[in-house]
Write a protein that holds these residues in place. Structure first.
Motif: not given
Ligand code: ACO
Length: 312
Positions: A111, A132, A135, A147, A200, A205, A267
């Motif tokens: 965004f 989205a 996921n 959730y 990532p 990750s 990223f």
């Molecule tokens: N944007 C921003 N931050 C991100 C993203 C992203 N695309 N991907 C990973 N990160 C951040 C994580 O939050 C983490 O940071 P933090 O420790 O400060 O929180 C860091 O990068 C390392 O990543 P991961 O260890 O892989 O983190 P995580 O296990 O949380 O996986 C994921 C990331 C896949 C996004 C997970 O949190 C998830 O499935 N979230 C739910 C879905 C979601 O949030 N969707 C939002 C977008 S879709 C929509 O709103 C339309």
């Protein structure tokens, strides 16, 4: 660390596929991880209204405008269900918002990219909502009850959003050469940022292993990214558009596409606050919060007066 008997019993429940409910015992790390992920997810829905809200007044027809309004309103609803789910873990909505506004909590990187024209609204629906859903469908089976239940409705609405985006792309791709070029340009700009939405690569990750053991996450970031590419390539072919990746190729042996990784330095730069729209997006949210102060104050004052009347 050695699991305590409580932690072991909890893990066994998760392994059996039982849902964990709000008042039940859970490890502190489980609670924290959920607050982080659900909170970030809620913030993404709310901030995610901005790039599309930007086009409501300029939608090309009344019908497109009504559809886009409904979609953006759905995103607000998703944010609200998710804040409610987070609140069941003992965090208040005000705390979550304070953390967003002060930059301590994240929202999805996607965004922070601009929507420059109407084709971008098509690309956002097709690719961003497509990613989205990829996921979120597995998250319907996440171990935390509130959730997982929020995800059921969100996924239904999200699939409507994806189709409306694809429908815009179809109109543009089958339109004049100029319209088709706009659709291609939107795909070019949104492709890699959409791949980044999955987070990532697995080796970087930090949270995946523990989150998967707790079934907070059901798939790894790379698994979902691969599924998204495999699903999207035929959709681009159908539109007659080209995915901007010279290395994209069907791998017969693996039964999936080979593709180029996004630029991970971009990223991390976006996560650090340096994307094209980070300041604008967060600024808009902080302004909305500040502009709403008088209304929150009025609600509290009204509640206090009503309470005083009730007591007297
Ligand atoms: N944007 C921003 N931050 C991100 C993203 C992203 N695309 N991907 C990973 N990160 C951040 C994580 O939050 C983490 O940071 P933090 O420790 O400060 O929180 C860091 O990068 C390392 O990543 P991961 O260890 O892989 O983190 P995580 O296990 O949380 O996986 C994921 C990331 C896949 C996004 C997970 O949190 C998830 O499935 N979230 C739910 C879905 C979601 O949030 N969707 C939002 C977008 S879709 C929509 O709103 C339309």
């Amino acid at each position: 660390h050695q699991m305590t008997p409580e932690e072991r019993a909890f893990q066994e429940r998760v392994d059996r596929g039982e849902k964990i409910e709000p008042k039940e015992w859970m490890p502190e790390g489980y609670r924290k991880t959920l607050i982080r992920q659900i909170g970030q997810h809620a913030h993404s829905e709310i901030v995610g209204q901005l790039p599309e809200g930007n086009w409501i007044t300029r939608a090309p027809t009344l019908e497109r405008k009504a559809i886009l309004l409904a979609k953006v309103q759905d995103e607000a609803g998703h944010g609200l269900y998710l804040y409610c789910a987070a609140e069941t873990l003992g965090v208040s909505r005000d705390e979550l918002l304070e953390k967003l506004h002060s930059g301590k909590m994240k929202y999805s990187s996607i965004f922070n990219y601009p929507t420059l024209n109407w084709a971008d609204i098509g690309a956002v629906g097709w690719l961003v909502d497509g990613a989205a859903i990829m996921n979120q469908v597995p998250l319907q089976r996440t171990s935390y009850g509130p959730y997982s239940r929020a995800m059921i409705r969100i996924c239904k609405e999200e699939s409507f959003h994806q189709r409306q985006g694809y429908d815009i792309m179809m109109k543009m791709a089958q339109g004049t050469p100029e319209q088709k070029a706009m659709a291609q340009d939107a795909l070019n700009r949104f492709w890699y940022p959409s791949l980044m939405m999955f987070g990532p690569s697995d080796k970087d990750s930090i949270h995946s292993a523990q989150s998967m053991a707790w079934k907070i996450k059901i798939n790894t970031n790379d698994e979902l990214r691969q599924k998204f590419v495999d699903q999207t390539v035929p959709q681009a072919d159908y539109l007659g558009l080209t995915i901007p990746d010279p290395n994209l190729e069907w791998n017969e042996e693996k039964g999936c596409y080979d593709f180029s990784e996004p630029d991970w330095s971009e990223f991390y730069d976006v996560l650090a606050g340096n994307g094209p729209c980070n300041k604008e997006r967060l600024g808009a949210r902080v302004k909305a919060w500040d502009d709403g102060a008088w209304f929150r104050d009025a609600l509290s004052a009204h509640a206090e007066k009503a309470e005083a009347r009730r007591r007297s």
